[in-house]
Design a protein around this motif. Structure first.
Motif, PDB file in Angstrom:
ATOM      1  N   ALA A 111       1.055  -1.199   0.005  1.00 14.98           N
ATOM      2  CA  ALA A 111      -0.212   0.785   0.085  1.00 14.98           C
ATOM      3  C   ALA A 111       0.962   1.258  -0.198  1.00 14.98           C
ATOM      4  O   ALA A 111       0.609   2.529  -0.787  1.00 14.98           O
ATOM      5  CB  ALA A 111      -0.959  -0.063   1.147  1.00 14.98           C
ATOM      6  N   LYS A 112       2.538   1.410   0.966  1.00 16.08           N
ATOM      7  CA  LYS A 112       3.203   1.624   0.701  1.00 16.08           C
ATOM      8  C   LYS A 112       3.438   2.569  -0.772  1.00 16.08           C
ATOM      9  O   LYS A 112       3.628   4.264  -0.868  1.00 16.08           O
ATOM     10  CB  LYS A 112       4.044   2.118   1.846  1.00 16.08           C
ATOM     11  N   GLY A 113       3.509   1.307  -1.303  1.00 14.34           N
ATOM     12  CA  GLY A 113       4.420   2.153  -2.682  1.00 14.34           C
ATOM     13  C   GLY A 113       3.304   2.773  -3.752  1.00 14.34           C
ATOM     14  O   GLY A 113       3.394   3.489  -4.277  1.00 14.34           O
ATOM     15  N   VAL A 114       2.267   1.733  -3.503  1.00 13.14           N
ATOM     16  CA  VAL A 114       0.960   2.050  -4.218  1.00 13.14           C
ATOM     17  C   VAL A 114       0.702   3.982  -4.234  1.00 13.14           C
ATOM     18  O   VAL A 114      -0.238   4.611  -4.878  1.00 13.14           O
ATOM     19  CB  VAL A 114      -0.349   1.813  -3.975  1.00 13.14           C
ATOM     20  N   ILE A 115       0.406   4.256  -2.566  1.00 15.24           N
ATOM     21  CA  ILE A 115       0.057   5.933  -2.456  1.00 15.24           C
ATOM     22  C   ILE A 115       1.494   6.891  -2.668  1.00 15.24           C
ATOM     23  O   ILE A 115       1.147   7.224  -3.527  1.00 15.24           O
ATOM     24  CB  ILE A 115      -0.038   5.839  -1.068  1.00 15.24           C
ATOM     25  N   THR A 116       2.269   6.319  -2.737  1.00 18.59           N
ATOM     26  CA  THR A 116       3.761   6.832  -3.004  1.00 18.59           C
ATOM     27  C   THR A 116       3.447   7.690  -4.157  1.00 18.59           C
ATOM     28  O   THR A 116       3.673   8.948  -5.297  1.00 18.59           O
ATOM     29  CB  THR A 116       5.054   6.641  -2.552  1.00 18.59           C
ATOM     30  N   TYR A 117       3.127   6.487  -5.337  1.00 13.72           N
ATOM     31  CA  TYR A 117       2.572   6.488  -6.319  1.00 13.72           C
ATOM     32  C   TYR A 117       1.976   7.705  -7.030  1.00 13.72           C
ATOM     33  O   TYR A 117       2.052   8.479  -7.877  1.00 13.72           O
ATOM     34  CB  TYR A 117       2.951   5.011  -7.317  1.00 13.72           C
ATOM     35  N   LEU A 118       1.080   7.112  -6.251  1.00 18.60           N
ATOM     36  CA  LEU A 118      -0.255   7.542  -6.525  1.00 18.60           C
ATOM     37  C   LEU A 118      -0.253   9.698  -6.024  1.00 18.60           C
ATOM     38  O   LEU A 118      -0.495  10.518  -6.534  1.00 18.60           O
ATOM     39  CB  LEU A 118      -2.021   7.670  -5.815  1.00 18.60           C
ATOM     40  N   ASP A 119       0.526   9.876  -4.887  1.00 18.66           N
ATOM     41  CA  ASP A 119       0.269  10.749  -4.866  1.00 18.66           C
ATOM     42  C   ASP A 119       1.951  11.724  -5.314  1.00 18.66           C
ATOM     43  O   ASP A 119       1.113  13.605  -5.689  1.00 18.66           O
ATOM     44  CB  ASP A 119       1.072  10.956  -3.336  1.00 18.66           C
ATOM     45  N   TRP A 120       2.348  11.370  -6.007  1.00 17.91           N
ATOM     46  CA  TRP A 120       3.337  12.035  -6.823  1.00 17.91           C
ATOM     47  C   TRP A 120       2.701  12.450  -8.129  1.00 17.91           C
ATOM     48  O   TRP A 120       3.133  12.944  -8.766  1.00 17.91           O
ATOM     49  CB  TRP A 120       4.712  10.631  -7.333  1.00 17.91           C
TER      50      TRP A 120
END
Length: 314
Positions: free
Chosen positions: A211-220
């Motif tokens: 989830a952390k990886g997904v959220i980091t990507y979406l926030d970017w």
């Protein structure tokens, strides 16, 4: 609460906003609930993987099935749960004399494209104020003739429900007035000659297994600014073959569920609308057992004017 008709149940203040400003729940790889474990691999898979699958079929197929199944509810159930964006990956089977088209995710479905979309059209007849966005893509093994045949069938199936490409008024109120219920995205050059078909819809895919990886990507991506028109933020997790091999007891389902609380908190913080950092379509896996629909639809309350007027609860 029933979400079968959530669009018509939105407060009237939202009826004149573009659909691109609303928060809309979507289904990633919507048809993977009916994958055929005995079907061939899709054409794009490597020769090495094909050989492995041929030699160790009894081992590879259960693993493939566990990691390619992203949904467990039928298309009608997903519609009734509130899903309004569908990720459809279409292909023809090799050496299939029927010339039918199927959906894919590494392997093929047992349901065909036309029988599935007929179910969608039938459901829409009973829900005349609900709008769906159908994103058709991949099209493995399809030539121009096959595309034209499919497009002809889609136009005949949905008829006057198809909203033409470039329609300037894309609010709920205007679509209801015109009788349009289907926005059909078709990711192929063949679609350019058909005004009923829309171009591909950008899908933010993180390709991460946490989830952390997904959220980091979406926030970017949010920081970079939203695309024009419709776009999708994908909550779906992805495991590469190394992760799958080293975690034999897991599946895409267990991975999704174990990361859900973190993804849920992120979604709750999002805001739809026209702001550069706002979101539009939010798609995920296992949209039946996980409360994605109610979570995303409730975000539309943030769009209501703060004028103290009484509004309906979604």
């Amino acid at each position: 609460m029933s979400l079968q008709d959530w669009m018509s149940a939105l407060p009237e203040e939202l009826w004149d906003l573009p659909l691109t400003d609303l928060a809309i729940p979507g289904s990633h790889d919507a048809m993977s609930y009916c994958l055929d474990i005995n079907s061939p691999l899709v054409r794009s898979e490597s020769d090495c993987f094909r050989l492995l699958d041929k030699l160790f079929h009894c081992f590879t197929r259960p693993v493939i099935f566990r990691w390619t199944t992203t949904q467990d509810k039928s298309i009608e159930e997903q519609l009734s749960m509130g899903i309004r964006f569908f990720d459809f990956r279409i292909a023809s089977k090799p050496d299939d004399p029927s010339n039918e088209l199927y959906f894919t995710h590494i392997i093929y479905t047992y349901l065909t494209v036309l029988e599935t979309l007929w179910s969608v059209a039938t459901w829409l007849e009973s829900h005349p104020k609900e709008i769906v966005i159908l994103a058709c893509s991949h099209f493995e093994g399809m030539d121009d003739r096959c595309h034209e045949s499919l497009i002809s069938s889609l136009k005949k199936l949905f008829g006057s429900k198809l909203c033409p490409r470039g329609e300037s008024a894309l609010s709920l109120r205007s679509l209801w007035a015109s009788g349009y219920q289907v926005i059909l995205s078709y990711d192929s050059k063949t679609a350019e000659g058909h005004r009923e078909l829309w171009p591909d819809i950008p899908y933010w895919w993180a390709n991460q297994h946490t989830a952390k990886g997904v959220i980091t990507y979406l926030d970017w991506n949010r920081a970079m600014g939203r695309p024009e028109g419709f776009f999708v933020s994908g909550l779906n997790l992805t495991a590469d073959r190394y992760y799958i091999t080293t975690n034999p007891g897991q599946s895409l389902r267990t991975l999704t569920f174990s990361n859900w609380n973190c993804l849920k908190k992120w979604v709750e913080q999002q805001v739809p609308g026209s702001d550069p950092k706002s979101l539009n379509i939010i798609a995920g896996d296992f949209v039946g057992p996980l409360p994605l629909c109610s979570l995303v639809i409730s975000l539309n309350q943030k769009l209501l004017k703060r004028n103290g007027s009484q509004t309906k609860k979604i």
